[in-house]
Write a protein that holds these residues in place. Structure first.
Motif, PDB file in Angstrom:
ATOM      1  N   UNK A  55      -9.388  -4.116  -4.959  1.00 14.85           N
ATOM      2  CA  UNK A  55      -9.231  -5.388  -5.663  1.00 14.85           C
ATOM      3  C   UNK A  55      -7.924  -6.090  -5.299  1.00 14.85           C
ATOM      4  N   UNK A  56      -7.622  -6.105  -4.028  1.00 17.68           N
ATOM      5  CA  UNK A  56      -6.435  -6.778  -3.536  1.00 17.68           C
ATOM      6  C   UNK A  56      -6.777  -8.192  -3.097  1.00 17.68           C
ATOM      7  N   UNK A  57      -5.775  -9.009  -2.979  1.00 16.14           N
ATOM      8  CA  UNK A  57      -5.931 -10.371  -2.476  1.00 16.14           C
ATOM      9  C   UNK A  57      -4.905 -10.579  -1.363  1.00 16.14           C
ATOM     10  N   UNK A  58      -5.015  -9.775  -0.312  1.00 15.42           N
ATOM     11  CA  UNK A  58      -4.028  -9.749   0.762  1.00 15.42           C
ATOM     12  C   UNK A  58      -4.665 -10.199   2.075  1.00 15.42           C
ATOM     13  N   UNK A  59      -3.833 -10.425   3.073  1.00 16.23           N
ATOM     14  CA  UNK A  59      -4.300 -10.768   4.417  1.00 16.23           C
ATOM     15  C   UNK A  59      -3.268 -10.265   5.426  1.00 16.23           C
ATOM     16  N   UNK A  60      -3.529 -10.477   6.697  1.00 14.47           N
ATOM     17  CA  UNK A  60      -2.580 -10.069   7.731  1.00 14.47           C
ATOM     18  C   UNK A  60      -1.501 -11.118   7.944  1.00 14.47           C
ATOM     19  N   UNK A  61      -1.729 -12.330   7.439  1.00 20.29           N
ATOM     20  CA  UNK A  61      -0.765 -13.420   7.602  1.00 20.29           C
ATOM     21  C   UNK A  61      -0.192 -13.801   6.249  1.00 20.29           C
ATOM     22  N   UNK A  62       0.982 -14.327   6.256  1.00 14.69           N
ATOM     23  CA  UNK A  62       1.617 -14.778   5.028  1.00 14.69           C
ATOM     24  C   UNK A  62       3.114 -14.578   5.117  1.00 14.69           C
ATOM     25  N   UNK A  63       3.822 -15.061   4.096  1.00 14.28           N
ATOM     26  CA  UNK A  63       5.277 -14.936   4.098  1.00 14.28           C
ATOM     27  C   UNK A  63       5.772 -13.894   3.102  1.00 14.28           C
ATOM     28  N   UNK A  64       4.922 -13.451   2.187  1.00 10.67           N
ATOM     29  CA  UNK A  64       5.314 -12.484   1.165  1.00 10.67           C
ATOM     30  C   UNK A  64       4.586 -11.162   1.385  1.00 10.67           C
ATOM     31  N   UNK A  65       5.276 -10.062   1.136  1.00 15.59           N
ATOM     32  CA  UNK A  65       4.654  -8.754   1.270  1.00 15.59           C
ATOM     33  C   UNK A  65       3.671  -8.527   0.127  1.00 15.59           C
ATOM     34  N   UNK A  66       2.554  -7.923   0.429  1.00 12.82           N
ATOM     35  CA  UNK A  66       1.541  -7.610  -0.567  1.00 12.82           C
ATOM     36  C   UNK A  66       1.910  -6.276  -1.219  1.00 12.82           C
ATOM     37  N   UNK A  67       1.933  -6.251  -2.546  1.00 12.28           N
ATOM     38  CA  UNK A  67       2.271  -5.025  -3.257  1.00 12.28           C
ATOM     39  C   UNK A  67       1.210  -4.697  -4.299  1.00 12.28           C
ATOM     40  N   UNK A  68       1.153  -3.434  -4.681  1.00  7.27           N
ATOM     41  CA  UNK A  68       0.276  -2.962  -5.751  1.00  7.27           C
ATOM     42  C   UNK A  68       1.057  -1.932  -6.545  1.00  7.27           C
ATOM     43  N   UNK A  69       1.249  -2.183  -7.822  1.00  9.32           N
ATOM     44  CA  UNK A  69       2.046  -1.316  -8.700  1.00  9.32           C
ATOM     45  C   UNK A  69       3.455  -1.102  -8.148  1.00  9.32           C
ATOM     46  N   UNK A  70       4.021  -2.108  -7.518  1.00 10.95           N
ATOM     47  CA  UNK A  70       5.365  -2.030  -6.994  1.00 10.95           C
ATOM     48  C   UNK A  70       5.488  -1.382  -5.621  1.00 10.95           C
ATOM     49  N   UNK A  71       4.383  -0.930  -5.043  1.00 10.78           N
ATOM     50  CA  UNK A  71       4.402  -0.300  -3.724  1.00 10.78           C
ATOM     51  C   UNK A  71       3.808  -1.245  -2.689  1.00 10.78           C
ATOM     52  N   UNK A  72       4.383  -1.225  -1.501  1.00 15.20           N
ATOM     53  CA  UNK A  72       3.886  -2.057  -0.415  1.00 15.20           C
ATOM     54  C   UNK A  72       2.497  -1.585   0.009  1.00 15.20           C
ATOM     55  N   UNK A  73       1.607  -2.559   0.301  1.00 11.88           N
ATOM     56  CA  UNK A  73       0.228  -2.253   0.672  1.00 11.88           C
ATOM     57  C   UNK A  73       0.074  -2.347   2.183  1.00 11.88           C
ATOM     58  N   UNK A  74      -0.634  -1.380   2.742  1.00 11.66           N
ATOM     59  CA  UNK A  74      -0.895  -1.323   4.182  1.00 11.66           C
ATOM     60  C   UNK A  74      -2.394  -1.408   4.432  1.00 11.66           C
ATOM     61  N   UNK A  75      -2.769  -1.818   5.628  1.00  9.49           N
ATOM     62  CA  UNK A  75      -4.183  -1.983   5.972  1.00  9.49           C
ATOM     63  C   UNK A  75      -4.849  -0.664   6.330  1.00  9.49           C
ATOM     64  N   UNK A  76      -4.179   0.187   7.093  1.00 11.92           N
ATOM     65  CA  UNK A  76      -4.804   1.395   7.611  1.00 11.92           C
ATOM     66  C   UNK A  76      -4.077   2.647   7.153  1.00 11.92           C
ATOM     67  N   UNK A  77      -4.844   3.706   7.059  1.00  6.72           N
ATOM     68  CA  UNK A  77      -4.284   5.029   6.825  1.00  6.72           C
ATOM     69  C   UNK A  77      -4.356   5.766   8.148  1.00  6.72           C
ATOM     70  N   UNK A  78      -3.228   6.272   8.592  1.00  6.96           N
ATOM     71  CA  UNK A  78      -3.163   6.945   9.886  1.00  6.96           C
ATOM     72  C   UNK A  78      -2.639   8.359   9.663  1.00  6.96           C
ATOM     73  N   UNK A  79      -3.533   9.274   9.335  1.00  9.06           N
ATOM     74  CA  UNK A  79      -3.107  10.646   9.063  1.00  9.06           C
ATOM     75  C   UNK A  79      -2.331  10.715   7.766  1.00  9.06           C
ATOM     76  N   UNK A  80      -1.036  10.996   7.852  1.00 10.49           N
ATOM     77  CA  UNK A  80      -0.207  11.104   6.650  1.00 10.49           C
ATOM     78  C   UNK A  80       0.643   9.872   6.410  1.00 10.49           C
ATOM     79  N   UNK A  81       0.504   8.839   7.227  1.00 12.00           N
ATOM     80  CA  UNK A  81       1.298   7.626   7.042  1.00 12.00           C
ATOM     81  C   UNK A  81       0.387   6.403   7.017  1.00 12.00           C
ATOM     82  N   UNK A  82       0.923   5.313   6.482  1.00 16.26           N
ATOM     83  CA  UNK A  82       0.190   4.044   6.424  1.00 16.26           C
ATOM     84  C   UNK A  82       0.746   3.111   7.495  1.00 16.26           C
ATOM     85  N   UNK A  83      -0.102   2.200   7.993  1.00 14.08           N
ATOM     86  CA  UNK A  83       0.355   1.274   9.025  1.00 14.08           C
ATOM     87  C   UNK A  83      -0.215  -0.116   8.798  1.00 14.08           C
ATOM     88  N   UNK A  84       0.355  -1.107   9.436  1.00 19.61           N
ATOM     89  CA  UNK A  84      -0.010  -2.529   9.369  1.00 19.61           C
ATOM     90  C   UNK A  84       0.206  -3.089   7.963  1.00 19.61           C
TER      91      UNK A  84
END
Length: 92
Positions: A55-84
């Motif tokens: 239930x996010x309202x994010x995109x790859x473009x924009x000027x503000x970082x997308x957050x959820x519960x105070x944590x930065x949101x990433x597009x992909x899960x890559x093993x044990x880390x998040x990316x993009x």
């Protein structure tokens, strides 16, 4: 005379092909950037793997970082880390 022509034509063709390739790439990125992303990943603990959020309202473009519960949101899960990093066009 023949080598002068080759020395001029080869770099010119390289530039033309580079411009053509980047033009087609830019069109694909623009459409992907504009689309809204409703699912992403956060990583509350750097020692743990990423957690899925919905239930996010994010995109790859924009000027503000997308957050959820105070944590930065990433597009992909890559093993044990998040990316993009995902972004927003509005600060909320």
């Amino acid at each position: 005379m023949k080598t002068k022509a080759i020395k001029f034509v080869m770099p010119a063709l390289t530039i033309v092909f580079a411009i053509a390739a980047s033009a087609f790439t830019a069109v694909e990125l623009e459409s992907a950037d504009a689309s809204m992303i409703t699912q992403g990943y956060i990583q509350p603990d750097p020692q743990e793997s990423c957690e899925q959020v919905n239930n996010l309202d994010c995109s790859l473009a924009g000027t503000y970082l997308c957050t959820s519960d105070g944590f930065q949101v990433y597009r992909d899960e890559n093993g044990t880390s998040c990316s993009f990093q995902l972004k927003k066009t509005t600060p909320n």
